[in-house]
Design an enzyme around this catalytic site. Structure first.
Site, mmCIF file in Angstrom:
data_model
loop_
_atom_site.group_PDB
_atom_site.id
_atom_site.type_symbol
_atom_site.label_atom_id
_atom_site.label_comp_id
_atom_site.label_asym_id
_atom_site.label_seq_id
_atom_site.Cartn_x
_atom_site.Cartn_y
_atom_site.Cartn_z
ATOM 1 N N ALA B 101 -3.869 3.422 2.634
ATOM 2 C CA ALA B 101 -2.878 2.392 2.312
ATOM 3 C C ALA B 101 -3.060 1.834 0.904
ATOM 4 O O ALA B 101 -2.146 1.241 0.357
ATOM 5 C CB ALA B 101 -2.964 1.259 3.326
ATOM 6 N N GLY B 102 -4.233 2.051 0.300
ATOM 7 C CA GLY B 102 -4.499 1.458 -1.016
ATOM 8 C C GLY B 102 -3.657 2.089 -2.116
ATOM 9 O O GLY B 102 -3.221 3.231 -2.011
ATOM 10 N N CYS B 103 -3.418 1.308 -3.203
ATOM 11 C CA CYS B 103 -2.631 1.817 -4.333
ATOM 12 C C CYS B 103 -3.455 2.755 -5.205
ATOM 13 O O CYS B 103 -2.933 3.659 -5.832
ATOM 14 C CB CYS B 103 -2.136 0.681 -5.214
ATOM 15 S SG CYS B 103 -0.660 -0.087 -4.573
ATOM 16 N N VAL B 104 -4.741 2.486 -5.318
ATOM 17 C CA VAL B 104 -5.589 3.280 -6.213
ATOM 18 C C VAL B 104 -6.684 3.965 -5.409
ATOM 19 O O VAL B 104 -7.355 3.320 -4.633
ATOM 20 C CB VAL B 104 -6.224 2.390 -7.301
ATOM 21 C CG1 VAL B 104 -7.137 3.215 -8.186
ATOM 22 C CG2 VAL B 104 -5.139 1.743 -8.127
#
Lengths: 168, 104
Positions: B101-104
């Protein structure tokens, strides 16, 4: 009676094919450097061919001298919701920069040099703008090692053919 | 979330086909899932899969690619070779975990 079906298989290889992204990074402040990095990294993770073109102040992101020292200033930025008069006080920029770097590190996002390393390890391409290099009297050896070349605006237009282009 | 079969086993999956129940996953299933997306599992693939399974258990979320590199010790470049194009999602699919789910 319920019928159990074979599970679907996610489509991984078709979505990214043929899609291309070009990101023009024209700003050198810490808060304006990150959006380009994050988008490039996300696109690469989706299998999309990605090019970053650094121009004008964006050069600070790939200049070896400055890339680790980008700054954030709350001065003239109403989004910080701080009293404007205080933001111009001496030391405010370095304080705000320090705070922002801490926040970025706190959510486990890399600093700029590591981010560029990650992007190029993921297959991303870094390009420097010729006019900016000329203006700032910078040579290839002054730039981050993984920059593939100093190219003209027309070179960039050529290589970004068919790409979705984002200007930051 | 619905029930479906993978390799003859009844499991819970989401609409795209990612497994949704951690304990329903087995190593046998991983081989079937990998086959589904044309990946032949080697020891290196297994090291990545075991790392993200363990990390999910410890942290409660699927690790990002960066975490697989910095904490799991597998270079980003290698991950793109092992799981071409979309390493984070392909790893999660084979390991029976949700997409990161993280952007990075």
């Amino acid at each position: 009676m319920t019928l159990t079906l074979e599970a679907p298989v996610p489509v991984f290889d078709d979505l990214g094919s043929g899609r291309k992204l070009a990101i023009i990074c024209s700003k050198g402040s810490l808060d304006m450097a990150y959006p380009g990095m994050v988008l490039a990294n996300a696109a690469l993770g989706e299998g999309i061919e990605t090019h970053l073109f650094f121009t004008f102040w964006g050069f600070d992101i790939i200049n070896k001298e400055t890339m680790s020292h980008l700054q954030f200033t709350p001065l003239g930025n109403p989004a910080t919701h701080m009293p404007p008069m205080l933001m111009g006080l001496p030391g405010m920029t370095s304080f705000a920069t320090h705070m922002m770097k801490k926040q970025i590190e706190g959510i486990d996002v890399p600093d700029i040099p590591e981010f560029l390393e990650m992007i190029t390890d993921s297959g991303g391409h870094l390009w420097a703008c010729k006019m900016s290099a000329d203006m700032m009297h910078l040579e290839p050896e002054d730039l981050y090692d993984r920059v593939e070349g100093i190219i003209s605006a027309s070179d960039f237009i050529e290589l970004s053919e068919g790409a979705q282009t984002i200007f930051i | 979330m619905s029930t479906a079969t993978i390799g003859g086993h009844d499991v819970h999956v989401d609409q795209e086909g990612f497994m949704t129940v951690y304990d329903e996953w087995t190593e046998d299933l991983a081989s079937t899932l990998a086959d589904n997306i044309d990946i032949r599992l080697t020891d290196e693939h297994w090291a990545a899969i075991r790392f993200i399974r363990d990390d999910f258990k410890a942290m409660g979320e699927t690790p990002t690619l960066r975490r697989v590199t910095t904490v799991g010790g597998i270079p980003t470049k290698r991950l793109f070779e092992l799981f071409p194009k979309k390493p984070a999602k392909k790893m999660a699919y084979i390991a029976g975990l949700p997409k990161p789910a993280g952007c990075v």
